[in-house]
Motif scaffolding. Sequence first.
Motif, short mmCIF file in Angstrom:
data_model
loop_
_atom_site.label_atom_id
_atom_site.label_comp_id
_atom_site.label_asym_id
_atom_site.label_seq_id
_atom_site.Cartn_x
_atom_site.Cartn_y
_atom_site.Cartn_z
N UNK A 470 0.77 -1.24 0.11
CA UNK A 470 0.08 -0.14 0.20
C UNK A 470 0.86 1.25 0.13
N UNK A 471 1.68 1.19 0.79
CA UNK A 471 2.73 2.30 0.79
C UNK A 471 3.50 2.50 -0.46
N UNK A 472 4.26 1.60 -1.00
CA UNK A 472 4.95 1.85 -2.25
C UNK A 472 4.02 2.14 -3.49
N UNK A 473 2.81 1.65 -3.34
CA UNK A 473 1.99 2.07 -4.56
C UNK A 473 1.44 3.40 -4.52
N UNK A 474 1.40 3.88 -3.25
CA UNK A 474 0.76 5.30 -3.16
C UNK A 474 1.94 6.41 -3.10
N UNK A 475 3.08 5.88 -2.58
CA UNK A 475 4.26 6.65 -3.07
C UNK A 475 4.33 6.94 -4.56
N UNK A 476 4.29 5.98 -5.35
CA UNK A 476 4.18 5.99 -6.82
C UNK A 476 3.30 7.00 -7.46
N UNK A 477 2.14 6.86 -6.86
CA UNK A 477 1.10 7.73 -7.53
C UNK A 477 1.24 9.11 -6.98
N UNK A 478 1.73 9.15 -5.79
CA UNK A 478 2.07 10.55 -5.58
C UNK A 478 3.31 11.22 -6.31
N UNK A 479 4.17 10.28 -6.54
CA UNK A 479 5.30 10.78 -7.32
C UNK A 479 4.95 11.12 -8.56
N UNK A 534 3.95 16.96 8.03
CA UNK A 534 3.23 17.97 7.38
C UNK A 534 4.06 19.28 7.11
N UNK A 535 4.92 19.56 8.05
CA UNK A 535 5.80 20.57 7.74
C UNK A 535 6.92 20.38 6.56
N UNK A 536 7.41 19.14 6.45
CA UNK A 536 8.21 18.60 5.46
C UNK A 536 7.43 18.86 4.09
N UNK A 537 6.34 18.29 4.05
CA UNK A 537 5.46 18.23 2.72
C UNK A 537 5.24 19.76 2.29
N UNK A 538 5.10 20.89 3.20
CA UNK A 538 5.00 22.23 3.04
C UNK A 538 6.20 22.61 2.52
N UNK A 539 7.35 22.20 3.03
CA UNK A 539 8.75 22.76 2.70
C UNK A 539 9.08 22.34 1.34
N UNK A 540 8.57 21.05 1.02
CA UNK A 540 9.04 20.44 -0.36
C UNK A 540 8.08 21.06 -1.43
N UNK A 541 6.83 21.43 -1.03
CA UNK A 541 5.66 21.94 -1.93
C UNK A 541 6.29 23.47 -2.45
N UNK A 546 8.46 18.27 -4.65
CA UNK A 546 7.73 17.32 -3.77
C UNK A 546 7.87 15.99 -4.44
N UNK A 547 7.42 16.13 -5.67
CA UNK A 547 7.14 14.86 -6.38
C UNK A 547 8.70 14.11 -6.44
N UNK A 548 9.72 14.87 -6.91
CA UNK A 548 11.04 14.55 -6.95
C UNK A 548 11.43 13.76 -5.59
N UNK A 549 10.84 14.47 -4.51
CA UNK A 549 11.46 13.86 -3.22
C UNK A 549 10.70 12.50 -2.95
N UNK A 550 9.69 12.43 -3.63
CA UNK A 550 8.98 11.14 -3.46
C UNK A 550 9.65 9.78 -4.38
#
Length: 550
Positions: A470-479, A534-541, A546-550
């Motif tokens: 579930x985690x690696x698929x979600x990460x792929x879709x987010x990337x 959350x703070x890291x997501x905001x920083x990367x956005x 953000x997609x690159x970091x995922x």
Amino acid sequence: MAQQVTAETFTYKEGELKSAFALSTKNIIKFGDTDIFPFPYETRMFSDIFEKLLISLEDTHNDFQDRLNECPPVNISTCSTVGYNGYRWATQIDPYWNSYFLGLVLSITEKIEASRVNDDYVYSYRYSPDFSTGSLFNKDINWRKFQNDSLELAKSDQSINYILTCDIADFYTRIYHHRLENALDRIDPQKDISSKIKKLIQTFSGTNSYGLPVGGPAARILAELALDSLDHILLISGVKFKRYVDDFIIFCKTKEDAHSVLTLISRKLMENEGLTLQKHKTNILSKDEFTSLTQSKLFGLDEDEGSPMKAKFMSLPIRFDPYSQNAAEQYEEIKETLSDFDLLGMLSNELQKSKINQPFSKQLIRAFAAVDDRVLSDAFNVIFSSINELYPIFNTIIQVATTNWGRFEEQTKSLIRNKLIELINTDSFILKTELNLAYVVKLFTKENNVEGQTVLTEIHRSNTDSILITLVVTQAMAKWNTHYWLSELRRTFPTMTPWQRRLFIVSSYLLGDEGKHWLTHNKAKFNFIDEIYREWGAFRKSSRNLEEAL
């Protein structure tokens, strides 16, 4: 404004708890959390928020029980393939708690190392930290040196006629907590560190009073501590021995001596540690038998093939980091040497056997990352045409393919994708192992297209009970910034595991106004670890990557 402290600018001080947390975090950033699971995206996150993470880890240390109650670690445990018919249990610790746990262990590892039998006898995980690189152990004292030194001693010492080889059954998963806790308390009499290590070990093990999480350096260090008493018993008993983790090689004058030492080890392991030896791996060998067997282990030589060329190939220092951005460049020092070998011919010969030599085949697969693109593609055309025969080293194959994906010819890429889709559609036994399937997901992530989205959606649908998949698929879709998929996922947030919950919090920054509204509505429910993500997501956005970091 004060300059932010990073993993590169932090001033490391031996013996300081904050420095131990810094070293554990830098080790994870550089090398990942285990040598078994795919690299977590937290390696990028920890690098970005290094100073904030150190402050949080210190706060957790000062408010340990409340934080453990607020957000207890949820670990991923699964089977990984060993050989043709074997499996071992492996654990990926909750990333935040892994950094904290490793930091605690590292804060007392200097004392643990000082008490150990020296490296003429014990070769596994000799602590020699290098903060500049994030490495923890002496790379020159390793399994190969253990085998080489054993071989040389057997050959050179005329008093040695028999060698006892044995290893401990289910070592990591059977380590008895009570004995380990006593050893920890001797190292840390104040119990400020040892009490917290003990509590985390108990939490990781659930209701069991035994077992360490297999895969990470903290468990390796603690496992060495668990065997330290036996090492000292053998030493003071005058036993001539060498050990690497749970593997013992005992050098004896007579067969009777070998049986006596076997009795001693078996008795002390059971009495003191509640451990037993593997019966089918316990052997008393003549010097000649041991020499032949060890040369086979070291150089990948079968009994009927004493190829000097093969021995030379196995001795090459091919160190493979499957996630390095410049994996092929790491081989510059051996590229010229590799030109001496017919790698494709060696691969063809290996595939003609009923069973591949696994150490040799792994070395061969890794070597292809250092050849030119055409040879690389030719090799992987052969490899994926025979993937069923190569399943004991499946993860090595997928890791090398993923790292070098951009170098393959389009025909090779198509062959690899089609073969993997065939394995998925036929419900192949190879992909029954979660880890194998997770690495396949990582490979499909290399290209965002409708076919890949369809394959990953089907994998997700068929594995909803697997935290890892579930985690690696979600990460792929987010990337891939697959908006429709992430938007649908939003509805399941209340029932998500902590791992996917944090990933979705990060991914919500890709959903525009929809994500912004969702965060506003839900952020009051976030625990202290959720807030870090959350703070890291905001920083990367805000950095637009953000997609690159995922």
